[in-house]
Motif scaffolding. Structure first.
Motif, short mmCIF file in Angstrom:
data_model
loop_
_atom_site.label_atom_id
_atom_site.label_comp_id
_atom_site.label_asym_id
_atom_site.label_seq_id
_atom_site.Cartn_x
_atom_site.Cartn_y
_atom_site.Cartn_z
N ARG A 230 0.83 -1.21 0.00
CA ARG A 230 0.00 0.00 0.00
C ARG A 230 0.86 1.26 0.00
NH1 ARG A 230 -4.86 -0.12 4.29
NH2 ARG A 230 -5.02 1.97 3.37
N ARG A 231 1.92 1.25 0.79
CA ARG A 231 2.80 2.43 0.83
C ARG A 231 3.47 2.64 -0.52
NH1 ARG A 231 4.91 -0.17 5.61
NH2 ARG A 231 3.70 0.44 7.45
N LEU A 232 3.89 1.55 -1.14
CA LEU A 232 4.53 1.66 -2.45
C LEU A 232 3.54 2.18 -3.50
CD1 LEU A 232 6.59 -1.67 -2.45
CD2 LEU A 232 7.51 0.66 -2.30
N LEU A 233 2.32 1.68 -3.48
CA LEU A 233 1.30 2.15 -4.42
C LEU A 233 1.00 3.62 -4.21
CD1 LEU A 233 -1.12 -0.92 -4.26
CD2 LEU A 233 0.38 -0.30 -6.17
N ASP A 234 0.93 4.04 -2.95
CA ASP A 234 0.70 5.45 -2.65
C ASP A 234 1.83 6.32 -3.17
OD1 ASP A 234 -1.70 4.96 -1.41
OD2 ASP A 234 -0.87 4.94 0.62
N ALA A 235 3.04 5.76 -3.22
CA ALA A 235 4.20 6.50 -3.70
C ALA A 235 4.34 6.48 -5.22
CB ALA A 235 5.47 5.95 -3.06
N GLY A 236 3.45 5.75 -5.90
CA GLY A 236 3.45 5.73 -7.35
C GLY A 236 4.04 4.49 -7.99
N THR A 237 4.47 3.52 -7.18
CA THR A 237 4.99 2.27 -7.73
C THR A 237 3.86 1.49 -8.41
OG1 THR A 237 6.60 2.16 -5.92
CG2 THR A 237 6.21 0.13 -7.16
N THR A 238 4.15 0.88 -9.54
CA THR A 238 3.12 0.10 -10.22
C THR A 238 2.80 -1.16 -9.42
OG1 THR A 238 4.69 -1.20 -11.53
CG2 THR A 238 3.95 0.92 -12.45
N PRO A 239 1.58 -1.70 -9.56
CA PRO A 239 1.25 -2.94 -8.83
C PRO A 239 2.19 -4.09 -9.12
CG PRO A 239 -0.75 -1.91 -9.64
CD PRO A 239 0.39 -1.12 -10.22
N SER A 240 2.64 -4.22 -10.37
CA SER A 240 3.55 -5.33 -10.70
C SER A 240 4.89 -5.17 -10.00
CB SER A 240 3.74 -5.42 -12.21
OG SER A 240 4.27 -4.21 -12.73
N GLU A 241 5.40 -3.94 -9.95
CA GLU A 241 6.66 -3.68 -9.26
C GLU A 241 6.50 -3.86 -7.76
OE1 GLU A 241 8.70 -0.35 -12.20
OE2 GLU A 241 7.29 0.28 -10.65
N ALA A 242 5.37 -3.39 -7.22
CA ALA A 242 5.14 -3.51 -5.78
C ALA A 242 5.07 -4.98 -5.37
CB ALA A 242 3.85 -2.79 -5.39
N PRO A 265 -8.94 -4.34 -5.41
CA PRO A 265 -7.68 -4.71 -6.04
C PRO A 265 -6.67 -3.57 -5.98
CG PRO A 265 -9.57 -5.20 -7.47
CD PRO A 265 -10.07 -4.33 -6.36
N PRO A 266 -5.37 -3.87 -6.07
CA PRO A 266 -4.36 -2.81 -5.96
C PRO A 266 -4.46 -1.75 -7.05
CG PRO A 266 -3.37 -4.92 -6.56
CD PRO A 266 -4.77 -5.20 -6.15
N GLY A 267 -4.83 -2.13 -8.27
CA GLY A 267 -4.95 -1.15 -9.33
C GLY A 267 -6.05 -0.14 -9.05
N ALA A 268 -7.22 -0.62 -8.61
CA ALA A 268 -8.32 0.28 -8.28
C ALA A 268 -7.97 1.14 -7.08
CB ALA A 268 -9.59 -0.53 -8.01
N TYR A 269 -7.30 0.55 -6.12
CA TYR A 269 -6.86 1.28 -4.93
C TYR A 269 -5.96 2.45 -5.33
CZ TYR A 269 -3.98 2.09 -0.73
OH TYR A 269 -3.29 2.67 0.32
N GLN A 270 -4.99 2.18 -6.19
CA GLN A 270 -4.04 3.22 -6.57
C GLN A 270 -4.71 4.31 -7.40
OE1 GLN A 270 -0.76 2.32 -9.41
NE2 GLN A 270 0.60 3.09 -7.78
N ARG A 271 -5.60 3.94 -8.32
CA ARG A 271 -6.26 4.93 -9.16
C ARG A 271 -7.10 5.90 -8.32
NH1 ARG A 271 -7.00 0.45 -12.46
NH2 ARG A 271 -9.13 0.15 -11.68
N GLU A 272 -7.88 5.37 -7.39
CA GLU A 272 -8.74 6.23 -6.57
C GLU A 272 -7.93 7.18 -5.71
OE1 GLU A 272 -11.76 6.93 -6.45
OE2 GLU A 272 -12.87 5.32 -7.44
N ARG A 273 -6.88 6.67 -5.11
CA ARG A 273 -6.11 7.49 -4.16
C ARG A 273 -5.21 8.49 -4.89
NH1 ARG A 273 -5.99 5.25 1.03
NH2 ARG A 273 -3.80 5.79 1.41
#
Length: 342
Positions: A230-242, A265-273
């Protein structure tokens, strides 16, 4: 009618409420595995029943009740009735709750919730009002309503959380094991290797870890990996890299565990935030889109009057829910006739 049977969830944040995560969801078949949160969970049930294992037993929260979980407390989640459950939730950080408690209550030490379920339709409505205020970009209302809701919950169901002290040899061993797993998250040792490195046996380590953290090491590790992802996704890391960074074999592996803990899912989580406000005041999803009763309305509904005082010696809180609209209506916070007393 078919639309009301769909599972839907949105997990986001609002930049004017720092330290607070937000969620709206309807789940029917969703089952949350045992996990923890770094923040408090304040889940306001609008419809149906949620069952969650907490503190050694199942807890039931129906419409008009709140499911309350303190940080780092293991729990699960599932539907308690065939139609599932619908809810809105706010996740304030420990710092946010501590600051509110210091200003508006007499609690000392680390504040938290005493019981995991509280039947209080008034606060349920307040939580949904917070979410609607963020949808509308009304920062003043969102901040005010959140503070009123947390204050009320701490007054009705608040206490001082016990300090977690590592006293026994088993607890000290578990803490050392946790530190190793955090450091070697992407390539953890086996239970036998970990126990040998710590000078104990596998079953002794398993027992000590479960007694200390409420779950076995492998379950804790999955939970910790999702937290770090979650922290990586918030920082802009792609789901595959995270996924690879935290130790999952691939993105589908992350998707599966992430959805079973976070709820999306992580993709939806990252897009919304990331894109919750592309332009100031313009939201990607409006509150009206979250009505499943087939009666989505464009009319303005007023917020209920806020009767709770915000001082330590404020008046007794009303336990009656405000009479405005449905919980998922798109009422405007700016129309609220009441405000917290100073």
């Amino acid at each position: 009618m078919a639309e009301t049977r769909k599972e839907r969830a949105r997990h986001w944040r609002y930049e004017e409420l720092p330290g607070v995560d937000l969620l709206r969801a309807r789940y029917i078949r969703k089952s949350f595995v045992r996990h923890t949160h770094e923040h408090f969970v304040i889940a306001a049930i609008a419809d149906g029943v949620e069952v969650f294992h907490h503190g050694g037993g199942d807890q039931y929260a129906g419409a008009g009740a709140l499911a309350l979980v303190n940080p780092d407390t293991p729990h699960t989640g599932r539907a308690g009735v065939p139609e599932g459950w619908q809810y809105g939730a706010v996740y304030p950080s420990p710092d946010v709750v501590a600051a509110i408690a210091a200003e508006t209550t007499t609690l000392r030490g680390t504040p938290g919730f005493v019981t995991p379920v509280l039947d209080d339709p008034y606060t349920v409505r307040l939580v949904h009002q917070v979410l609607r205020a963020t949808d509308e970009g009304n920062a003043l209302a969102a901040d005010t309503l959140l503070r009123v809701a947390v204050t009320r919950l701490l007054r009705l169901n608040g206490g001082t959380l016990p300090r977690r002290e590592v006293r026994t040899a088993g607890a000290r061993t578990a803490a050392r094991a946790r530190a190793v797993l955090e450091e070697r998250m992407a390539a953890p040792p086996t239970l036998e290797q970990l126990a040998a490195d710590l000078g104990t046996s596998p079953f002794a380590l398993l027992r000590a870890f479960r007694d200390t953290y409420g779950m076995p090491p492998h379950t804790w590790l999955t939970d910790a990996r999702v937290r770090r992802a979650r922290r990586l996704l918030d920082a802009g890391t792609t789901p595959s890299e995270a996924a690879v960074t935290v130790g999952f074999t691939d993105q589908p592996h992350l998707n599966r565990h992430f959805s079973r803990i976070v709820g999306v899912p992580p993709g939806a989580y990252q897009r919304e935030r990331k894109n919750v406000q592309d332009a100031r005041g313009g939201l990607s999803v409006t509150s009206g889109a979250w009505q499943w009763n087939g009666q989505q309305s464009t009319s303005t509904r007023t917020y209920g009057q806020i009767t709770e005082g915000m001082t330590r010696s404020g008046p007794e809180e009303s336990r009656t829910a405000p009479s405005s609209g449905t919980l998922w209506a798109s009422g405007s916070p700016s129309d609220s006739p009441g405000s917290p007393s100073a």
